[in-house]
Design a protein around this motif. Structure first.
Motif, mmCIF file in Angstrom:
data_model
loop_
_atom_site.group_PDB
_atom_site.id
_atom_site.type_symbol
_atom_site.label_atom_id
_atom_site.label_comp_id
_atom_site.label_asym_id
_atom_site.label_seq_id
_atom_site.Cartn_x
_atom_site.Cartn_y
_atom_site.Cartn_z
ATOM 1 N N LEU A 193 28.843 45.782 -22.409
ATOM 2 C CA LEU A 193 30.058 45.321 -23.076
ATOM 3 C C LEU A 193 31.128 46.172 -22.408
ATOM 4 C CD1 LEU A 193 29.273 45.632 -26.979
ATOM 5 C CD2 LEU A 193 29.399 43.460 -25.624
ATOM 6 N N ARG A 194 32.406 45.190 -22.378
ATOM 7 C CA ARG A 194 33.657 45.554 -21.927
ATOM 8 C C ARG A 194 34.449 45.718 -23.034
ATOM 9 N NH1 ARG A 194 35.613 46.850 -16.755
ATOM 10 N NH2 ARG A 194 37.923 46.681 -16.736
ATOM 11 N N LEU A 195 35.041 46.878 -23.474
ATOM 12 C CA LEU A 195 36.271 46.796 -24.553
ATOM 13 C C LEU A 195 37.609 46.720 -23.624
ATOM 14 C CD1 LEU A 195 34.596 49.415 -27.005
ATOM 15 C CD2 LEU A 195 34.210 47.046 -26.802
ATOM 16 N N SER A 196 38.440 46.293 -24.371
ATOM 17 C CA SER A 196 39.809 46.250 -23.970
ATOM 18 C C SER A 196 40.817 46.813 -24.972
ATOM 19 C CB SER A 196 40.131 44.858 -23.438
ATOM 20 O OG SER A 196 39.426 44.601 -22.301
ATOM 21 N N CYS A 197 41.884 47.199 -24.964
ATOM 22 C CA CYS A 197 42.761 47.539 -25.764
ATOM 23 C C CYS A 197 44.257 47.487 -25.066
ATOM 24 C CB CYS A 197 42.635 49.178 -26.147
ATOM 25 S SG CYS A 197 44.071 49.583 -27.135
ATOM 26 N N ALA A 198 45.336 46.755 -25.820
ATOM 27 C CA ALA A 198 46.615 46.643 -25.245
ATOM 28 C C ALA A 198 47.673 47.186 -26.196
ATOM 29 C CB ALA A 198 46.875 45.030 -25.232
ATOM 30 N N ALA A 199 48.381 47.966 -25.896
ATOM 31 C CA ALA A 199 49.444 48.584 -26.478
ATOM 32 C C ALA A 199 50.816 47.465 -26.475
ATOM 33 C CB ALA A 199 49.688 49.945 -26.236
ATOM 34 N N SER A 200 51.427 47.458 -27.711
ATOM 35 C CA SER A 200 52.476 46.905 -27.558
ATOM 36 C C SER A 200 53.635 47.228 -28.615
ATOM 37 C CB SER A 200 52.330 45.198 -27.923
ATOM 38 O OG SER A 200 51.615 45.223 -29.082
ATOM 39 N N GLY A 201 54.813 46.722 -28.322
ATOM 40 C CA GLY A 201 55.980 47.526 -29.242
ATOM 41 C C GLY A 201 57.012 48.002 -28.406
ATOM 42 N N SER A 202 57.828 48.770 -29.119
ATOM 43 C CA SER A 202 58.920 49.511 -28.640
ATOM 44 C C SER A 202 58.244 50.763 -27.694
ATOM 45 C CB SER A 202 60.003 49.817 -29.489
ATOM 46 O OG SER A 202 59.400 50.679 -30.564
ATOM 47 N N ILE A 203 57.841 50.596 -26.488
ATOM 48 C CA ILE A 203 57.102 51.601 -25.661
ATOM 49 C C ILE A 203 57.985 52.013 -24.689
ATOM 50 C CG2 ILE A 203 55.224 52.187 -24.482
ATOM 51 C CD1 ILE A 203 53.729 50.444 -25.845
ATOM 52 N N PHE A 204 58.354 53.340 -24.588
ATOM 53 C CA PHE A 204 59.110 53.915 -23.517
ATOM 54 C C PHE A 204 58.014 54.196 -22.455
ATOM 55 C CE2 PHE A 204 61.018 57.330 -21.049
ATOM 56 C CZ PHE A 204 61.980 56.891 -20.558
ATOM 57 N N SER A 205 57.162 55.091 -22.668
ATOM 58 C CA SER A 205 56.212 55.230 -21.811
ATOM 59 C C SER A 205 54.795 55.950 -22.596
ATOM 60 C CB SER A 205 56.324 56.851 -21.147
ATOM 61 O OG SER A 205 56.571 57.784 -21.729
ATOM 62 N N ILE A 206 53.504 55.516 -21.871
ATOM 63 C CA ILE A 206 52.301 56.245 -22.674
ATOM 64 C C ILE A 206 51.710 57.016 -21.422
ATOM 65 C CG2 ILE A 206 50.006 55.400 -23.140
ATOM 66 C CD1 ILE A 206 51.098 52.450 -23.589
ATOM 67 N N ASN A 207 51.526 58.344 -22.216
ATOM 68 C CA ASN A 207 50.630 59.525 -21.545
ATOM 69 C C ASN A 207 49.176 59.250 -21.514
ATOM 70 O OD1 ASN A 207 50.193 61.849 -20.148
ATOM 71 N ND2 ASN A 207 50.227 63.233 -22.192
ATOM 72 N N ALA A 208 48.496 59.695 -22.342
ATOM 73 C CA ALA A 208 46.996 59.204 -22.348
ATOM 74 C C ALA A 208 46.855 57.998 -23.220
ATOM 75 C CB ALA A 208 46.421 60.524 -22.970
ATOM 76 N N MET A 209 45.689 57.447 -22.612
ATOM 77 C CA MET A 209 44.996 56.489 -23.530
ATOM 78 C C MET A 209 43.516 56.588 -23.666
ATOM 79 S SD MET A 209 47.019 52.736 -22.006
ATOM 80 C CE MET A 209 46.793 52.012 -23.667
#
Length: 122
Positions: A18-34
């Motif tokens: 299986l391949r899981l995917s996750c998308a972050a959205s919104g007022s994002i300046f930066s993302i460190n860890a996912m």
């Protein structure tokens, strides 16, 4: 302000993938860890894998060689490729991200997805 949307969960036979995917959205300046965590019935939530913006990864020891995490910094997405699945991999899988918001870039917040069920049958 931030939403993590997961996809790819479902029912699979032992030995499958299986391949899981996750998308972050919104007022994002930066993302460190996912990353990805999972929680099986009657057990604590545990780390599956994390990946930092620069590409450094960390896996649970029991999953090394079967699971692979990757991310697209431009799209704010993270994927988890799961191979050779076993019944003991059955759990709710949660997407996680440590995010600086565009309105307050000096503050780091930890966000979680709603979770997606992965069931591996024998």
């Amino acid at each position: 302000q931030v939403q993590l949307v997961e996809s790819g969960g479902g029912l699979v036979q032992a030995g499958g993938s299986l391949r899981l995917s996750c998308a972050a959205s919104g007022s994002i300046f930066s993302i460190n860890a996912m990353g990805w965590f999972r929680q099986a019935p009657g057990k604590q939530r545990e780390l599956v894998a994390i990946i930092i913006s620069g590409g450094r990864t960390n896996y649970a020891d029991s999953l090394k060689g079967r699971f692979t995490i990757s991310r697209d910094n431009a799209k704010n997405t993270v994927d988890l490729q799961m191979n050779s699945l076993k019944p003991e991999d059955t759990a709710v899988y949660y997407c996680n991200a440590d995010i600086k918001l565009s309105g307050s870039s000096d503050s780091l917040y930890r966000y979680w997805g709603q979770g997606t069920q992965v069931t591996v049958s024998s």
